[in-house]
Enzyme design. Sequence first.
Site, PDB file in Angstrom:
ATOM      1  N   SER A   1      -4.705  -8.908   2.627  1.00  0.00           N
ATOM      2  CA  SER A   1      -4.801 -10.362   2.484  1.00  0.00           C
ATOM      3  C   SER A   1      -4.118 -10.884   1.219  1.00  0.00           C
ATOM      4  O   SER A   1      -3.751 -12.049   1.156  1.00  0.00           O
ATOM      5  CB  SER A   1      -6.256 -10.816   2.501  1.00  0.00           C
ATOM      6  OG  SER A   1      -6.923 -10.435   1.321  1.00  0.00           O
TER       7      SER A   1
ATOM      8  N   LYS B   1      -9.041 -13.326  -4.163  1.00  0.00           N
ATOM      9  CA  LYS B   1      -8.115 -14.367  -3.688  1.00  0.00           C
ATOM     10  C   LYS B   1      -7.576 -15.145  -4.891  1.00  0.00           C
ATOM     11  O   LYS B   1      -8.069 -15.041  -6.002  1.00  0.00           O
ATOM     12  CB  LYS B   1      -8.814 -15.355  -2.740  1.00  0.00           C
ATOM     13  CG  LYS B   1      -9.545 -14.719  -1.571  1.00  0.00           C
ATOM     14  CD  LYS B   1      -8.624 -14.110  -0.555  1.00  0.00           C
ATOM     15  CE  LYS B   1      -9.444 -13.499   0.576  1.00  0.00           C
ATOM     16  NZ  LYS B   1      -8.761 -12.453   1.255  1.00  0.00           N
TER      17      LYS B   1
END
Length: 169
Positions: A38, A90
Amino acid sequence: MGSGSLLWNLTKKYLTVGVIGLTITDRYASIVPVRGGSMSPTFNPRTNTVLGSLDDRVLIEKFCLAKYKFSHGDVVVFRSPSDHKQKLIKRIIGLPGDWIGTPQNDVVRIPEGHCWVEGDNPASSMDSRSFGPIPLGLVQGRATTIVWPPQRICQVERRILQDRFSPSA
């Protein structure tokens, strides 16, 4: 008597080192593995190697948690809002008061005490596009350095996506 004293001294030393190590990883810094794609290409750019997947390990600093000192583009580790046992990593796209454009062409205002996070690889990232803004209280630290594997040791780059947000007035 001598071996009992030696055993006690070793036990005290190992307990002291353990308590100091635990304090450092809890309050100041820790090293965490980055799993999945990701955040590729920032982390784990090659998932297929001869040995299989070789996960990056990153240094997480926790001084930013004292007053929630985060900036656009910081890469942070946080607890998943939907599963608090899971840690995610993230990039911060928006901070409190910012307006964020979503892929559905909506515009979302980030509430106070929250931030908007997204993975660098949108095709394989569960992030704020899925679960919305996350509370800053879930953030556990900021990624500063890739420390493993040795050929990838470097500072984590802060990338700001100017076209994705409008700062608060």
